[in-house]
Design an enzyme around this catalytic site. Structure first.
Site, PDB file in Angstrom:
ATOM      1  N   VAL A 267       0.893  -1.393   9.552  1.00 23.18           N
ATOM      2  CA  VAL A 267       1.254  -0.246   8.902  1.00 23.18           C
ATOM      3  C   VAL A 267      -0.336   0.484   9.928  1.00 23.18           C
ATOM      4  O   VAL A 267      -1.197   0.328  10.077  1.00 23.18           O
ATOM      5  CB  VAL A 267       0.613  -0.076   7.994  1.00 23.18           C
ATOM      6  CG1 VAL A 267       1.064   1.216   6.786  1.00 23.18           C
ATOM      7  CG2 VAL A 267       1.489  -0.980   7.118  1.00 23.18           C
ATOM      8  N   ASP A 405       6.506  -8.634  -5.920  1.00 25.59           N
ATOM      9  CA  ASP A 405       5.432  -8.829  -5.061  1.00 25.59           C
ATOM     10  C   ASP A 405       4.258  -7.425  -6.068  1.00 25.59           C
ATOM     11  O   ASP A 405       3.616  -7.422  -5.013  1.00 25.59           O
ATOM     12  CB  ASP A 405       5.448  -8.923  -3.853  1.00 25.59           C
ATOM     13  CG  ASP A 405       4.500  -9.296  -2.865  1.00 25.59           C
ATOM     14  OD1 ASP A 405       3.426 -10.494  -3.785  1.00 25.59           O
ATOM     15  OD2 ASP A 405       3.255  -8.751  -1.520  1.00 25.59           O
TER      16      ASP A 405
HETATM   17  P1  ADP Z   1       2.166  -6.145   3.507  1.00 26.38           P
HETATM   18  O1  ADP Z   1       1.361  -6.319   1.997  1.00 26.38           O
HETATM   19  O2  ADP Z   1       4.068  -6.745   3.728  1.00 26.38           O
HETATM   20  O3  ADP Z   1       1.172  -5.756   4.806  1.00 26.38           O
HETATM   21  P2  ADP Z   1       2.268  -3.365   2.658  1.00 26.38           P
HETATM   22  O4  ADP Z   1       3.602  -2.544   2.579  1.00 26.38           O
HETATM   23  O5  ADP Z   1       1.804  -3.397   1.385  1.00 26.38           O
HETATM   24  O6  ADP Z   1       2.202  -4.183   3.555  1.00 26.38           O
HETATM   25  O7  ADP Z   1       1.179  -2.496   3.334  1.00 26.38           O
HETATM   26  C1  ADP Z   1       0.000  -2.783   4.009  1.00 26.38           C
HETATM   27  C2  ADP Z   1      -0.898  -1.802   3.615  1.00 26.38           C
HETATM   28  O8  ADP Z   1      -1.191  -0.796   4.185  1.00 26.38           O
HETATM   29  C3  ADP Z   1      -0.902  -2.110   1.969  1.00 26.38           C
HETATM   30  O9  ADP Z   1      -1.818  -2.498   1.518  1.00 26.38           O
HETATM   31  C4  ADP Z   1      -2.077  -0.664   2.061  1.00 26.38           C
HETATM   32  O10 ADP Z   1      -3.619  -0.137   2.261  1.00 26.38           O
HETATM   33  C5  ADP Z   1      -1.002   0.089   2.845  1.00 26.38           C
HETATM   34  N1  ADP Z   1      -0.698   0.856   3.193  1.00 26.38           N
HETATM   35  C6  ADP Z   1       0.874   0.500   2.909  1.00 26.38           C
HETATM   36  N2  ADP Z   1       2.064   1.781   2.970  1.00 26.38           N
HETATM   37  C7  ADP Z   1       0.788   2.817   3.107  1.00 26.38           C
HETATM   38  C8  ADP Z   1       1.172   3.944   2.347  1.00 26.38           C
HETATM   39  N3  ADP Z   1       2.134   4.147   1.957  1.00 26.38           N
HETATM   40  N4  ADP Z   1       0.243   4.968   1.883  1.00 26.38           N
HETATM   41  C9  ADP Z   1      -0.951   4.374   2.674  1.00 26.38           C
HETATM   42  N5  ADP Z   1      -1.229   3.160   2.534  1.00 26.38           N
HETATM   43  C10 ADP Z   1      -0.368   2.287   2.486  1.00 26.38           C
HETATM   44 MN    MN Z   2       0.808  -5.617   0.599  1.00 23.67          MN
END
Ligand code: ADP
Ligand code: MN
Length: 516
Positions: A267, A405
């Protein structure tokens, strides 16, 4: 755009042709692994040779270019630099394509034709069209040897008659531009361009200059953020190109760096741009979720999507790469449903292949903390709990979704409330394992809030019933789970017999409600 693939591969190429020893792109004695302009060009060259001769002279180049991920060892450059280089290449290509069109238009089917070859910006051997291939072994000009600098007198031109060269001459300007790159900040990697007879067009030079300045500002601001470099290594060239296009189109202003590197996604944070074409407003700050295209990371998630009837028909026909795009697509659809129900969650900006751009939850590049990382007052903790209870019900009833999740890792605390994120794996309740996923979510939530001191927090079974509206009466976990599985089985049988799902579960003896 692997920068060292060429250099690394050359020594392994075995008894290479004679040119190899002289080849300026052959194994360099230095093991510099910066991604210079020359490297970009040499990679192009290597690719072309590969295609042309179909020999294995540079096997690694191709492997690296098409391979899934760039590893930490083989790249040492910032992705912004990469973007600048892509920008440059694109400018050059567009310009040359236009030249080609003009050439064609002028020549028509006339027997005598003119050529704009000399006006091309792309190095002849950097081009990917075969018609203008030049056997570069035969070019007398050594691209690494700097020409004597040409100076233009004050009056702005030299020479006489048709040999006149003005200060606007493309070649002279180009060389000057290259030399001027030395004025960029010392950290800015200009590659070997200064030493060689590289002619940068004004257009490209200005783009690079702009980039160098913003790079300088950026690194001053963010130099302590070491994680950036690792993040940039985590996306492959195709992804970088897509990201670059988002910046280039004005949709995003800058991609500042990485927020999170997970197993299945990376991200990034970005500042929103103001693209004129979109009628929708781009949020000032965006989060870019890049679903990793490393296939093996996704194998264990098959069960979520394979059994999701929304994707069922498509699943069997798709290649793995497309399945990864489907994760991004799924997250987009799920976020949209949640948005429509008024659940606090990121707002979808755009989906491009495996890249999902959404609004950023947080401020000034700092993402909102996860619930697990924030210390809330007991009052806020209680407030958060009731909010989540509400959201889970909304999610189930209004969005027809189970998060699947849900835990303190995927809930952010921002603006005095909880925001749900990470819904790519969310499924409808009638998914073959939907209720099991819901039960797991309930367990996570209950445990978190019970440990967090919220006395009112329902236990997982109570929460499950409160969210689903089901009335499972088992008073212990084992029986409870058995009932959940029985319900799921009933639904599956129904699918087998009727070819369609129940739209909702009902455990109180009423006839199930069916989807139309
Ligand atoms: P994954 O856990 O599958 O890697 P996530 O969607 O949970 O993906 O994103 C990982 C991390 O990125 C999150 O825990 C958060 O800290 C950050 N994050 C994701 N999307 C956002 C958002 N829209 N705004 C701010 N932080 C975000
Ligand atoms: Mn996540």
């Amino acid at each position: 755009m692997d920068s060292v693939g060429v250099a690394a591969a050359a020594p392994d190429a075995g008894p290479g042709p004679a040119w190899q020893s002289k080849c300026p792109w052959g194994a360099p004695s230095t093991t510099s692994i910066s991604c210079s302009l020359a490297d970009v060009m040499s990679e192009q060259l290597a690719k072309e040779l590969q295609l042309e001769e179909e020999n294995a002279a540079f096997p690694e180049v191709v492997a690296a270019a098409e391979g899934p991920f760039i590893t930490g060892e083989n790249i040492d450059t910032s992705s912004d630099l990469m973007l600048a280089q892509m920008l440059q290449m694109e400018f050059d290509r567009e310009y040359d394509a236009q030249l080609r069109r003009e050439e064609k238009k002028i020549n028509g089917d006339s027997k005598v034709s003119i050529s704009f070859e000399n006006y091309r910006k792309v190095h002849p051997y950097d081009s990917d069209s075969s018609e203008d291939e030049v056997d570069w072994q035969d070019t007398r000009h050594d691209p690494y040897r700097a020409d004597k600098p040409t100076t233009t007198p004050r009056r702005g031109f030299i020479g006489k008659g048709k040999d006149i060269t003005t200060k606007h001459d493309e070649v002279v300007c180009g060389r000057k531009n290259t030399a001027r790159m030395e004025n960029f900040a010392p950290e800015f990697q200009v590659g070997d361009g200064i030493g060689m007879d590289l002619k940068l067009s004004n257009q490209v030079f200005n783009a690079l200059k702009q980039h160098a300045y913003s790079e300088e500002r950026r690194s001053a601001r963010l130099h302590e953020k070491k994680e950036h470099s690792t993040a940039e290594k985590a996306v492959d060239p195709k992804t970088r190109l897509l990201l670059y296009k988002m910046v280039n189109s004005g949709m995003l202003e800058t991609i500042t760096g990485c927020i999170s590197t997970g197993k299945e996604s990376v991200v990034f944070h970005a500042y929103g741009g103001n693209s004129a074409t979109e009628d929708k407003v781009i949020p000032p700050e965006c989060a870019i979720k890049v679903f990793k295209t490393t296939l093996n990371e996704f194998k264990n998630r098959d069960k979520y999507i394979k059994d999701d009837y929304r994707f069922k028909d498509r699943f069997s026909k798709l290649n793995p790469r497309k399945i990864i795009r489907m994760w991004a697509e799924k997250e987009m659809h799920n976020l949209t449903r949640m948005q429509n129900a008024g659940i606090p969650c990121p707002q979808v900006v755009i989906l491009k292949k495996h890249i999902l751009v959404m609004s950023f939850i947080g401020q000034d590049q700092v993402p909102a903390p996860k619930l697990k990382d924030v210390t809330l007052s007991s009052e806020d903790m209680k407030k958060a709990y009731y909010q989540i209870l509400d959201m889970m019900q909304q999610l189930y009833r209004e969005c027809n979704l189970v998060h699947a999740d849900l835990s303190e890792y995927n809930m952010l605390w921002h603006d005095g409330k909880v925001w749900l994120i990470d819904v790519s794996q969310s499924v409808e309740p009638t998914h073959p394992h939907g209720l099991e996923f819901l039960f797991r979510d309930c367990r996570n939530v209950s445990q978190f809030f019970q440990k967090g001191g919220v006395a009112e927090a329902l236990n997982e079974r109570e929460l499950f019933n409160a969210v689903s509206g089901l009335n499972i009466t088992a008073d212990n976990e084992v029986d409870f789970q058995a009932e959940i599985e029985a319900l799921e089985k009933m639904n599956e049988d129904h699918v087998q017999n009727h070819g369609k799902k129940l739209s909702t579960f009902s455990s109180d003896g009423d006839p199930p409600i069916y989807d139309e």
